[in-house]
Scaffold this motif. Structure first.
Motif, mmCIF file in Angstrom:
data_model
loop_
_atom_site.group_PDB
_atom_site.id
_atom_site.type_symbol
_atom_site.label_atom_id
_atom_site.label_comp_id
_atom_site.label_asym_id
_atom_site.label_seq_id
_atom_site.Cartn_x
_atom_site.Cartn_y
_atom_site.Cartn_z
ATOM 1 N N ALA A 102 18.816 -2.211 -9.508
ATOM 2 C CA ALA A 102 18.896 -2.161 -8.049
ATOM 3 C C ALA A 102 18.480 -0.785 -7.537
ATOM 4 O O ALA A 102 19.297 0.073 -7.248
ATOM 5 C CB ALA A 102 20.303 -2.512 -7.594
ATOM 6 N N ASP A 103 17.187 -0.603 -7.457
ATOM 7 C CA ASP A 103 16.590 0.673 -7.081
ATOM 8 C C ASP A 103 15.327 0.365 -6.278
ATOM 9 O O ASP A 103 14.552 -0.501 -6.691
ATOM 10 C CB ASP A 103 16.211 1.410 -8.382
ATOM 11 N N PRO A 104 15.093 1.015 -5.142
ATOM 12 C CA PRO A 104 13.901 0.678 -4.347
ATOM 13 C C PRO A 104 12.602 1.121 -5.022
ATOM 14 O O PRO A 104 12.578 2.111 -5.751
ATOM 15 C CB PRO A 104 14.102 1.469 -3.039
ATOM 16 N N ASP A 105 11.525 0.384 -4.758
ATOM 17 C CA ASP A 105 10.197 0.756 -5.267
ATOM 18 C C ASP A 105 9.476 1.723 -4.325
ATOM 19 O O ASP A 105 8.358 2.150 -4.629
ATOM 20 C CB ASP A 105 9.325 -0.503 -5.437
ATOM 21 N N ALA A 115 3.149 6.586 -9.948
ATOM 22 C CA ALA A 115 4.381 7.389 -9.966
ATOM 23 C C ALA A 115 5.540 6.577 -10.551
ATOM 24 O O ALA A 115 6.329 7.085 -11.347
ATOM 25 C CB ALA A 115 4.722 7.873 -8.563
ATOM 26 N N LEU A 116 5.641 5.302 -10.158
ATOM 27 C CA LEU A 116 6.718 4.453 -10.665
ATOM 28 C C LEU A 116 6.626 4.301 -12.185
ATOM 29 O O LEU A 116 7.639 4.328 -12.884
ATOM 30 C CB LEU A 116 6.675 3.072 -10.009
ATOM 31 N N LYS A 117 5.394 4.150 -12.698
ATOM 32 C CA LYS A 117 5.236 3.965 -14.152
ATOM 33 C C LYS A 117 5.582 5.241 -14.920
ATOM 34 O O LYS A 117 5.916 5.188 -16.094
ATOM 35 C CB LYS A 117 3.814 3.501 -14.460
ATOM 36 N N ARG A 118 5.532 6.365 -14.233
ATOM 37 C CA ARG A 118 5.930 7.638 -14.866
ATOM 38 C C ARG A 118 7.421 7.906 -14.712
ATOM 39 O O ARG A 118 8.037 8.514 -15.570
ATOM 40 C CB ARG A 118 5.176 8.826 -14.228
ATOM 41 N N LYS A 119 8.005 7.472 -13.600
ATOM 42 C CA LYS A 119 9.336 7.966 -13.226
ATOM 43 C C LYS A 119 10.442 6.919 -13.097
ATOM 44 O O LYS A 119 11.617 7.274 -13.101
ATOM 45 C CB LYS A 119 9.241 8.707 -11.885
ATOM 46 N N ALA A 120 10.099 5.642 -12.930
ATOM 47 C CA ALA A 120 11.128 4.636 -12.625
ATOM 48 C C ALA A 120 11.686 4.027 -13.908
ATOM 49 O O ALA A 120 11.168 3.025 -14.421
ATOM 50 C CB ALA A 120 10.554 3.550 -11.716
ATOM 51 N N TYR A 121 12.764 4.623 -14.407
ATOM 52 C CA TYR A 121 13.408 4.160 -15.640
ATOM 53 C C TYR A 121 14.515 3.148 -15.309
ATOM 54 O O TYR A 121 14.458 2.489 -14.293
ATOM 55 C CB TYR A 121 13.943 5.362 -16.425
ATOM 56 N N ASN A 122 15.505 3.029 -16.185
ATOM 57 C CA ASN A 122 16.627 2.103 -15.982
ATOM 58 C C ASN A 122 16.153 0.651 -15.849
ATOM 59 O O ASN A 122 16.475 -0.049 -14.890
ATOM 60 C CB ASN A 122 17.450 2.530 -14.753
ATOM 61 N N GLY A 123 15.334 0.217 -16.820
ATOM 62 C CA GLY A 123 14.877 -1.176 -16.841
ATOM 63 C C GLY A 123 13.780 -1.498 -15.859
ATOM 64 O O GLY A 123 13.513 -2.665 -15.579
ATOM 65 N N ASN A 174 0.822 -1.225 0.000
ATOM 66 C CA ASN A 174 0.000 0.000 0.000
ATOM 67 C C ASN A 174 0.852 1.271 0.000
ATOM 68 O O ASN A 174 0.364 2.353 -0.296
ATOM 69 C CB ASN A 174 -0.935 0.031 1.233
ATOM 70 N N ASP A 175 2.118 1.134 0.364
ATOM 71 C CA ASP A 175 3.006 2.303 0.408
ATOM 72 C C ASP A 175 3.668 2.589 -0.944
ATOM 73 O O ASP A 175 4.411 3.549 -1.075
ATOM 74 C CB ASP A 175 4.102 2.088 1.464
ATOM 75 N N ILE A 176 3.423 1.719 -1.926
ATOM 76 C CA ILE A 176 4.030 1.928 -3.238
ATOM 77 C C ILE A 176 3.053 2.652 -4.161
ATOM 78 O O ILE A 176 1.914 2.209 -4.330
ATOM 79 C CB ILE A 176 4.452 0.577 -3.877
ATOM 80 N N ASN A 177 3.510 3.741 -4.732
ATOM 81 C CA ASN A 177 2.695 4.504 -5.680
ATOM 82 C C ASN A 177 3.046 4.020 -7.096
ATOM 83 O O ASN A 177 3.985 4.495 -7.717
ATOM 84 C CB ASN A 177 2.989 5.998 -5.519
#
Length: 385
Positions: A34-37, A11-19, A5-8
């Protein structure tokens, strides 16, 4: 704080690049970069907001803000057995940039550098970018132990540098003080520089003690560079903030000069440095909870893969990645492609491109996500066969 529930996810689909989420089609779970969600610590968010409230975003000192250098030095001294002063710290635009700058400072074209095999691809890339030649020193993929006999045999008249990754990515090995002393003895006997990449040194399990390389001997202190960053432990990869540490102030001044960090050509965003400083001074409670969550995820991943008969896992002492061995005869690339297509899970293949020749026959799985996402991802991997 670290539940599903703490994962947005938006936001990740907009901002989390690098694979990760922003680069993959819907429905695929990324257990890749190796990047936290999770969102970063509220203290860091608040620190950035406070800093920009007066509306001034001026140049900082080219080598780094005093508060940043002070907080990095104090943190290393308190937590990693360091003996650094703020004058021993240079702010850089990521640990990766630090590695590249060190390679180009130490190596002339044609010089040789010893790196571990397997290890993260940036080690090889930084040496080659500086015009150097890579010499591979094997590491046992089960124990993480370095083949010192081979290391010594690789040293020749053109050798200038030994680069180590501690804790080791992707094996999760924390090198003991004794192992680091051995490296310092070899380096000293042949008048070599040592670069120690310690970006993973915050993510260590079971209260295992960590010694920053330069702390283990006089020789280590005299001729080494240490690289550090904030992307793993505090989830601020996009702010591009890291540090190069060197106990020899004269050498660091020369390094700063030659790396163009003494003018407006280079230098790090002041906002990023504030985030780094606040992370070390105010966000430790958040980080400790994060570490506890990661340890649970590590143990869970190990148990699940151990029963799978498809992958034999290692139990990392540090990092939030596992590097299990493939047991069904597939190559690393074939396995990664299979689980992507059949299981809709992205993992990093243990191919030469990413980790060197010694990585073949493995995959890397990142577990810095929620328990729910991790369980779903691992279930999909196992049931895709």
């Amino acid at each position: 704080m670290f539940s599903n529930n703490d994962i947005n996810f938006e936001a990740l689909k907009r901002k989390a690049y690098n694979g990760r989420w922003a680069t993959l089609e819907d429905g695929i779970i990324p257990l890749t970069a190796a990047d936290p969600d999770f969102r970063t610590a509220p203290e860091i968010e608040q620190g950035i907001i406070e800093y920009i409230k007066d509306g001034y975003l001026s140049y900082g000192p080219f080598s780094g803000l005093p508060e940043f250098k002070k907080s990095v030095a104090e943190y290393f001294n308190k937590e990693k057995h360091g003996s650094f002063s703020p004058e021993n710290i240079l702010a850089v635009n990521s640990a990766a940039q630090g590695m590249f700058l060190i390679a180009s400072y130490v190596l002339n074209p044609g010089d040789e550098a010893i790196i571990l095999d397997p290890v993260d691809f940036l080690f090889k890339k930084s040496v080659e970018t500086a015009g150097g030649k890579v010499m591979l020193c094997p590491v046992n993929t089960i124990t993480g132990e370095i083949d010192f006999e081979k290391m010594v045999s690789l040293i020749g008249p053109k050798t200038k540098l030994i680069s180590i990754c501690n804790p080791h990515n992707p094996l999760g090995k924390v090198y003991s003080k004794e192992t680091l002393i051995k490296i310092s003895q070899i380096a000293s006997a042949h008048n070599l520089w040592v670069m120690s990449d310690e970006i993973w040194s915050d993510i260590i399990y079971d209260q295992k003690d960590f010694h920053t390389y330069s702390s283990v001997s006089k020789e280590a202190k005299n001729k080494s560079f240490t690289v550090y960053g904030f992307s793993k432990s505090f989830g601020i990869a996009g702010l591009r903030i890291g540090a190069v540490l060197c106990n020899d102030e004269e050498v660091l001044n020369d390094f700063t000069e030659k790396s163009n960090f003494n003018s407006t050509i280079e230098g790090v965003s002041t906002l990023s440095q504030i985030a780094g400083s606040v992370a070390l001074e105010k966000a430790m409670p958040w980080y400790k909870e994060f570490l506890s969550h990661l340890q649970q995820n590590r143990d869970f991943t190990f148990r699940m893969l151990e029963k799978s008969e498809i992958l034999t896992p290692n139990l990392p002492e540090a990092t939030f990645v596992l590097f299990p061995k493939i047991e069904n005869g597939m190559s690393s690339d074939e396995f990664a492609q299979h689980v992507l297509q059949q299981g809709k899970v992205a993992v990093v293949p243990g191919s030469e491109r990413w980790f060197g020749k010694g990585a073949e026959g493995h995959i890397r799985i990142c577990f810095s996500t929620s328990h729910e996402i991790l369980e779903e991802g691992l279930t999909r991997i196992i049931s895709s066969f």
